[in-house]
Each structure stands twice: as structure tokens, then as C-alpha cells.
Design an enzyme around this catalytic site. Sequence first.
Site, PDB file in Angstrom:
ATOM      1  N   LYS A  22       0.831  -1.202   0.000  1.00 30.74           N
ATOM      2  CA  LYS A  22       0.000   0.000   0.000  1.00 30.74           C
ATOM      3  C   LYS A  22       0.863   1.248   0.000  1.00 30.74           C
ATOM      4  CE  LYS A  22      -1.328   2.049   3.665  1.00 30.74           C
ATOM      5  NZ  LYS A  22      -1.910   2.650   4.881  1.00 30.74           N
ATOM      6  N   ASN A  23       1.922   1.241   0.797  1.00 29.98           N
ATOM      7  CA  ASN A  23       2.753   2.441   0.926  1.00 29.98           C
ATOM      8  C   ASN A  23       3.579   2.722  -0.326  1.00 29.98           C
ATOM      9  OD1 ASN A  23       1.786   2.894   3.497  1.00 29.98           O
ATOM     10  ND2 ASN A  23       3.503   1.911   4.523  1.00 29.98           N
ATOM     11  N   ARG A 101      -3.779  10.067   5.150  1.00 27.78           N
ATOM     12  CA  ARG A 101      -2.674  11.002   5.144  1.00 27.78           C
ATOM     13  C   ARG A 101      -1.952  11.052   3.800  1.00 27.78           C
ATOM     14  NH1 ARG A 101       0.408  13.882   8.347  1.00 27.78           N
ATOM     15  NH2 ARG A 101       2.629  14.047   7.927  1.00 27.78           N
ATOM     16  N   CYS A 125      -4.307   7.844  10.569  1.00 28.09           N
ATOM     17  CA  CYS A 125      -4.287   7.240  11.897  1.00 28.09           C
ATOM     18  C   CYS A 125      -3.962   8.268  12.983  1.00 28.09           C
ATOM     19  CB  CYS A 125      -3.243   6.128  11.946  1.00 28.09           C
ATOM     20  SG  CYS A 125      -3.710   4.653  11.037  1.00 28.09           S
ATOM     21  N   ARG A 130       1.992  14.310  13.160  1.00 25.51           N
ATOM     22  CA  ARG A 130       2.664  13.898  11.934  1.00 25.51           C
ATOM     23  C   ARG A 130       2.593  15.063  10.948  1.00 25.51           C
ATOM     24  NH1 ARG A 130      -0.190   8.280  10.543  1.00 25.51           N
ATOM     25  NH2 ARG A 130       1.382   8.196   8.917  1.00 25.51           N
ATOM     26  N   PRO A 131       3.360  16.110  11.172  1.00 29.11           N
ATOM     27  CA  PRO A 131       3.207  17.328  10.391  1.00 29.11           C
ATOM     28  C   PRO A 131       3.679  17.153   8.953  1.00 29.11           C
ATOM     29  CG  PRO A 131       5.131  17.479  11.805  1.00 29.11           C
ATOM     30  CD  PRO A 131       4.418  16.209  12.194  1.00 29.11           C
ATOM     31  N   VAL A 132       3.187  18.055   8.100  1.00 25.39           N
ATOM     32  CA  VAL A 132       3.616  18.057   6.694  1.00 25.39           C
ATOM     33  C   VAL A 132       4.607  19.187   6.455  1.00 25.39           C
ATOM     34  CG1 VAL A 132       1.507  16.961   5.858  1.00 25.39           C
ATOM     35  CG2 VAL A 132       1.603  19.456   6.040  1.00 25.39           C
ATOM     36  N   ASP A 133       5.236  19.660   7.515  1.00 28.74           N
ATOM     37  CA  ASP A 133       6.125  20.812   7.368  1.00 28.74           C
ATOM     38  C   ASP A 133       7.270  20.546   6.404  1.00 28.74           C
ATOM     39  OD1 ASP A 133       7.131  18.971   9.220  1.00 28.74           O
ATOM     40  OD2 ASP A 133       8.225  20.485  10.364  1.00 28.74           O
ATOM     41  N   LEU A 134       7.838  19.326   6.413  1.00 24.07           N
ATOM     42  CA  LEU A 134       8.940  19.043   5.510  1.00 24.07           C
ATOM     43  C   LEU A 134       8.493  18.984   4.054  1.00 24.07           C
ATOM     44  CD1 LEU A 134      11.202  16.466   7.384  1.00 24.07           C
ATOM     45  CD2 LEU A 134      11.402  18.951   7.245  1.00 24.07           C
ATOM     46  N   ASP A 317       6.048   0.697  11.589  1.00 25.06           N
ATOM     47  CA  ASP A 317       4.791   0.034  11.241  1.00 25.06           C
ATOM     48  C   ASP A 317       4.744  -1.428  11.682  1.00 25.06           C
ATOM     49  OD1 ASP A 317       3.642   2.281  10.200  1.00 25.06           O
ATOM     50  OD2 ASP A 317       3.887   1.732   8.097  1.00 25.06           O
ATOM     51  N   ARG A 409      -7.809  -0.568   5.729  1.00 22.46           N
ATOM     52  CA  ARG A 409      -6.959   0.413   5.069  1.00 22.46           C
ATOM     53  C   ARG A 409      -5.615  -0.188   4.673  1.00 22.46           C
ATOM     54  NH1 ARG A 409      -5.312   4.333   8.578  1.00 22.46           N
ATOM     55  NH2 ARG A 409      -4.383   5.307   6.745  1.00 22.46           N
TER      56      ARG A 409
END
Length: 432
Positions: A22-23, A101, A125, A130-134, A317, A409
Site C-alpha cells: 500500500k505504501n 494522510r 491514523c 505527523r506534520p507536513v512541514d517538511l 509500522d 486500510r
Amino acid sequence: MDQIRILGGKPLSGTIRISGAKNAALPLMAASLLTAETIRLSNLPHLADISTMTDLLAQLGVEIRMDGLAGNGGHAGRVLSLRAGAIAGTTAPYDLVRTMRASVLVLGPLLARAGRARVSLPGGCAIGNRPVDLHLWALSELGAEIELADGYIDARAPKGLRGADIVFPRVSVGATENAMMAAALAEGETVLANAAREPEIGDLADCLVEMGAEIEGIGTGVLSIRGVESLGGAEHAIVPDRIETGTYAMAAAITGGDIELKDTRCDLLDGVLDKLRETGLNITPTDTGFRASRAGDNRPLSAVDVETAPFPGFPTDLQAQMMALMSVAPGASVITETVFEDRFMHVSELARMGADITVDGASARVLGVDKLIGAEVMATDLRASVSLVLAGLAAEGETVINRVYHLDRGYERLEEKLSACGAEIERIKDGQ
């Protein structure tokens, strides 16, 4: 909501075919936005997150066709064709993004191809911040103008994207993927240092190269991408799911069973297999994967310490699943989580089944017990869900797991695969 009911205590024995990852599938699907030609992906897993990404891409104008099922009865993965002949929209709305996400992975391709993107801040989840800053920082380094307003990322590249030297302050799989896809169509050369090295990153890079991208350093922490004017189509088989592979190997270990895992690769999780060997699990490579066995071995499991880390370290994971396994290993083990905060929410549910676990900050001390006892428990996230399944397979009596939509999922046909190996497991539909 659906539940899963398990009567535990049976050693598992049989063969499980591992699905496509999936990933890996989700960023590969997003990459279809980079070209007007057709991308054909095989070994696609049938999961809720794949359906969500399909809906999102269709809303953005991607023509999507299921070309059939590869293999006997579809059990060797689906085949999906995606063609973004024209970008019909550049907004990824909240109602689609909130559940997954990985939806933020359309940001880089939309910016590179259409020059703008409006993407809702993602969900997924509940495993801490789990920021998206990067993601946003890397894209701004490539020339994007980014604003956050009303829960949306509003990004524009009015002058197009341009290559840049980017050194990530910490390893981020998603940010590496977004930056790599955007850089493939940027002007000039981009260097991504301290890039994530997960196999799913390499799978995406390989597909981009098939599409005509110029990428060097695949599989290393430094990726060099020379932007091209346009990308073409490709046919690409998705890499096997290493997390599913590790999960079912642990199912063999925790039940004292013998499972052959097919259509997977040992090199995708060498570090995990080393740890499982330390616990006493026998790993025997085969032509199509490997066999995980404790059948006939009267020795107890051995307790081992685990610390999660980016690839090639022990994956976060698989942390919850390893904790379930260690809960029945005599002695003490320490499991340390370094990737995500708040990823010990499964501890209280395992404790309901008799596990002896004490959390101290980012570490959990696990004292193995003689046996787990079935109980009614609740899943809090995708990997926590399957850790409770593993515990239920080993436990004495009946385990009922609530909120199992998380499982859908990330695990394809989980009940069917485990039942084929002798597990007494069933899904109880809502309202039954």
C-alpha cells in the site's frame, strides 16, 4: 461498525501470498498526475486507502480503468490503468483527504504539472503529531509559494519549479516522495540529501525512471534528479508489502506455527528477520519468499529489544505487532519508538488481554506472560489493529476486536488469508 471475532490458541500452518505494498501503491498512483500518458500498475492491493486515492485522482481528472485481475482468481493483485490526459481540478477536498494522510502526495505532482494545488491538511491514523512541514519546506525550496488557510495548503508555482539542493533535517518518507515527484519536472537539477531510503521510495523512483525521469542514487540517502520537460507512460509492478510480510511472519511466531510467505522478498526487511530469528523463529528462504516456522519447536520464544528507525532499521509500522509477540516471550524486552509519538495506544488494549507492559516516555518494557486471555478490545490505528489480531490468535478463548475499519486500510483479505492457515477468525458485520 464491523467487528472481528477470533478463537485463539491454534498454531497456524499454510501458505499466504503477500499483496502489493500500500505504501508504494499510493505514491505511484499520485505519480500518474505527472504525465498525460497512461500509467499501468500491477500487483495493486484491494484496500480502502487505494479506493480513497482512486476517488481523489478521479476528481482531479484522471481516467481510471481496472484492467482485470492478475493471477489466479485475482489473488496476485489487481491491474489499474491511470491516465491524466488533462488536469480537471487542482483541489483535493477535505472529505476525501481527511481519512488518509497519503492524499498529500498529490501536492508535488499537481504543482509540477499544473502550477498550483489546493490540498486539505491530511488525516489518517491517530498516532501523534505527523506534520507536513517538511513537504511544504521542500516544495518551497523548489520555488513554490505556499500559504495555509482554512485547513488547506494553497500552493502555487507561477514561474514553474526549479531545481535546488535540499538537505532534509530529518528523514521523511512522504516529503522525499513529494519532492522527488515535483523535481522530476522542475527546471535544472535537484539534490535531495538525507532522503528516505525505504523500499517504497525506490519503487517510486524506478517507476519515474520508466516514465523518463533522470534519477541517480536510488536506494541511497542522496537522490539526484535532473528535471525533464515531460514524462511518459509506464507499466510497473508494485513491490511486495514488507509490513504485511513481517506481520504474518510474526503470526507464525506467536502461534508456534509454520507459514510459507509467497511473492515477497527477504531483502525488504532484513533487519526485521534478524530480530525474529533472535526470538527463535526459523526463517528459510524459498524461490518466491520465505518460510517462517516454530512448528515442533518446544523452546519458548526469546525476549529481544527493539528500537524503531527509518529504513533499514526496524520499521515503526511493525512496532505494535512486535509488542504483541514480546508479550508472550518469557523475560523482559524493551521496545523504543523513535519515529512517531503516541504510538503506544495499543498497550492498554493488550493489557486487557493480560499483557504486562509499562510505558515510560518513548519506551515500553514488556514482561512476557505465560498466556494471553481473550477479551473485547478496540483498535486505535491500522497497525494497532493487527497487533490485536496477533494477540487474539495466540490468546486463550475468544477475542472481539472493535473498530476494524482501520484494518481495511492496510490488510487485504486478512480474515481469508489467516483462515486458510487454520485460524478461527470471522468478521461480524454491523447489525448482525
